[in-house]
Design an enzyme around this catalytic site. Sequence first.
Site, PDB file in Angstrom:
ATOM      1  CG  HIS A   5      37.055  39.653  40.923  1.00 44.43           C
ATOM      2  ND1 HIS A   5      38.126  38.857  41.254  1.00 44.43           N
ATOM      3  CD2 HIS A   5      37.126  40.988  41.252  1.00 44.43           C
ATOM      4  CE1 HIS A   5      39.276  39.904  41.449  1.00 44.43           C
ATOM      5  NE2 HIS A   5      38.666  41.047  41.598  1.00 44.43           N
ATOM      6  CG  HIS A  60      38.535  45.176  45.191  1.00 44.10           C
ATOM      7  ND1 HIS A  60      38.051  43.824  45.487  1.00 44.10           N
ATOM      8  CD2 HIS A  60      39.100  45.117  44.147  1.00 44.10           C
ATOM      9  CE1 HIS A  60      38.177  42.885  44.393  1.00 44.10           C
ATOM     10  NE2 HIS A  60      38.934  43.830  43.409  1.00 44.10           N
ATOM     11  CD  GLU A  88      39.674  51.740  38.022  1.00 49.35           C
ATOM     12  OE1 GLU A  88      40.011  52.427  38.806  1.00 49.35           O
ATOM     13  OE2 GLU A  88      40.080  52.143  36.716  1.00 49.35           O
ATOM     14  CG  ASP A  89      35.588  47.813  37.520  1.00 51.33           C
ATOM     15  OD1 ASP A  89      36.333  48.484  36.919  1.00 51.33           O
ATOM     16  OD2 ASP A  89      35.580  46.785  37.880  1.00 51.33           O
ATOM     17  CG  ASP A 145      41.877  42.558  42.833  1.00 52.88           C
ATOM     18  OD1 ASP A 145      41.295  42.001  42.265  1.00 52.88           O
ATOM     19  OD2 ASP A 145      42.723  43.832  42.302  1.00 52.88           O
ATOM     20  CG  ASP A 170      66.082  21.324  48.298  1.00 55.76           C
ATOM     21  OD1 ASP A 170      66.353  21.198  47.447  1.00 55.76           O
ATOM     22  OD2 ASP A 170      66.560  22.396  49.012  1.00 55.76           O
TER      23      ASP A 170
HETATM   24 MN    MN Z   1      39.488  43.271  41.440  1.00 55.17          MN
END
Ligand code: MN
Length: 734
Positions: A54, A78, A82-83, A145, A265
Amino acid sequence: MKNPLKVTKEMLFDQVRTYISQPESLAMIEKAYSYAENAHAAQKRKSGEPYFVHLLNVAYILSTLQAGPQTITAGLLHDTMEDCGIQKEELEREFDADVATLVEAVTKIGRLEFKDEKEYQAANHRKIFIAMAKDVRVIIIKLVDRLHNMRTLDYTSREQQIRVASETLQVYCPIAHRLGFGDMKNEMEDLCFYYLEPDRYHEVAKMVETKKAEREAMINRMIEELTELLKKHNFEFRIFGRSKHLYSIYKKMTEKNKRFDEIYDLYAIRVVTRSELNCYEILGYIHAQYRPMPGRLKDYIAMPKVNMYQSLHTTIFDNDGNIFEVQIRTEEMDKVAEQGIAAHWSYKEGIKYSSEKEQKEIENKLSWYHDMISMMDESELEHPNEFMNLIQKDIFEANIYVMSPKGRVIELPNGATPLDFAYRIHTEVGHNTIGAIVNGALVPLNTPLNTGDIVQIKTSKQATGPSEDWLKIVKTATARSKIRAYLTKQENERKQEYIEKGEKMLRDELKKRNLDPEEYLEKSRLDGILNAFQVSNTNELYYAIAVKSVSLPAVAEKLTNIKKSTNIDNLTLTQIFQSRKPRTATSKTGIQVSGLDNIKITIAGCCMPVYGDDIVGYITKGQGVKVHRADCPNIAGEFKRIIPVYWEESDEGKQYECWLKLEAIDRSYLISDIVTILAQYKAGLTGINSEVLPDKVNVTIDIKVKVSNAEQLKLVIANLRKINSIESVERIVK
Ligand code: MN
């Protein structure tokens, strides 16, 4: 659904090295790569792949948007806070403060995802999102993300798919759109559509597929024809067909209640060329060859969309009556259309990077900023801060959602009133408002609205219309500028009445003295007394008479005593000033100002003088000297602020822009005839707006032309007037 591209470490670094070469930058990304791979080593995604895949994908997409080294590093890291429970301080130590701040901000936004899903909270959600992302790089990392999470949503539970997809559609797609990430928005919308309404998705996809071969053959034929046409005229261009994405077709079918075969269109042909001028020329040649559909010409070059999108759009018929949408734009515009702000922010090495500076540049380039500026009058520009706040409120802090009785949802800034709502519905509704009913009860017009309110506006044709007081009630800049425009127009009408009244008073006065008004009100005679009464034209003299700021008998007296000769009073301001030409300050405008050095000289945007016009300078508050045409109504009577200015003797090569208004009976090839005349007289075309009048017969076309001098402009105007079906051509004073 789709099988996403398998990104490898080599692909990421090959892409990064196309625009980043500094060893310390590359080393930082390398380090983040191993660091993240390590930190997430024990984690797997729902697909069974290592979690790190990811992060690799996020970093890769960021690098295709030419993000800077800090942004890519933060993209890799990123999810570490958090993880993996890694602290900000550690990231700061291992990488730098900028990276750590970015990761922290992305993490905070991520936590919002666990809130519940009611619509009003989505509204709130969007506000928090924007507020937290004071740094635009945070939004971009978060969008990328989400894009990758959407691409891999197949592996999650049905419940999770619906939750993530509806949040993406409500929060992320609008933000991507607002920032101009066209490609990203389209891809995410189609993915949301696929997960939220699978049946409808397959239905639309099938309809597109069935007609595809037939439609593509038609498009290819048109592309061949256009290629031949444009080659004949030696343009450099790329041309290709592009299909609408499925979600936008579906929206058009449901919102505009159209059948699939009524959407013409479905495919657009796009021509990408070198310069803005080429765009207009190409439009001219295409319209000369194919009949355009009335009312479908849109000039987003002269008037860009809020998200910076620029292009010319037109719809044409081929000889068999098939309909094609054609978009014409430059390479730069094409890049902005697909990548939005990313097209501008692209990381460039060597320049000392500053996120504040980048943020500032991006703000400057977002066209809503310019749009709003052009809507405001000069007096408001004296308070740029207040004004930025207003825009911020209108655009970014929109956070209440109210509804019309029919259920249409309108987004307004906090504190907005029923009047703001009325102007958002329609300008005329705003002007004719006499009352408002909110949730069934009659309320004063200055009542602040709340999310969920149902607002109904009472209008009347007999309404007295906007007043100064309304300016204090409204909260949106758009409502404010519409009210102001209305008041200015009324003021001008009132002025016109006074002018007529003044003229009548003077006539009566002359008659009373047994004098023939026709003889004494002759222009040369009137011009002779203007200076004596400190006015610059006859209308002002009449106005002054009507409001009694000059004495009527004194005017009559002066008028009957004056000899028709060239005394000083008879000269215009410019003639007086031109009799002596001191050498003084010069500027890149090609204009000199007498007696002042280093003064900022700008050309007035209202009357837009060109080289050779009679001009005067107007001393503004804090913005230097603005050069107007001597007869510009906006400066009439402002004697104290007028100073003499001159065109420099030699002015070779400088070009001046001005707007012309054309009134004509609409017909085929009109635009191309106009373009041809401009080309013949070597005038540039830098903007065009056309409007078919409600009678469907007449059109007004405003064109912005670029010329070297007044002589050339005269020639251009004279020859435009000769064009069949054109009824008038005038310079515009705004
Ligand atoms: Mn992520």
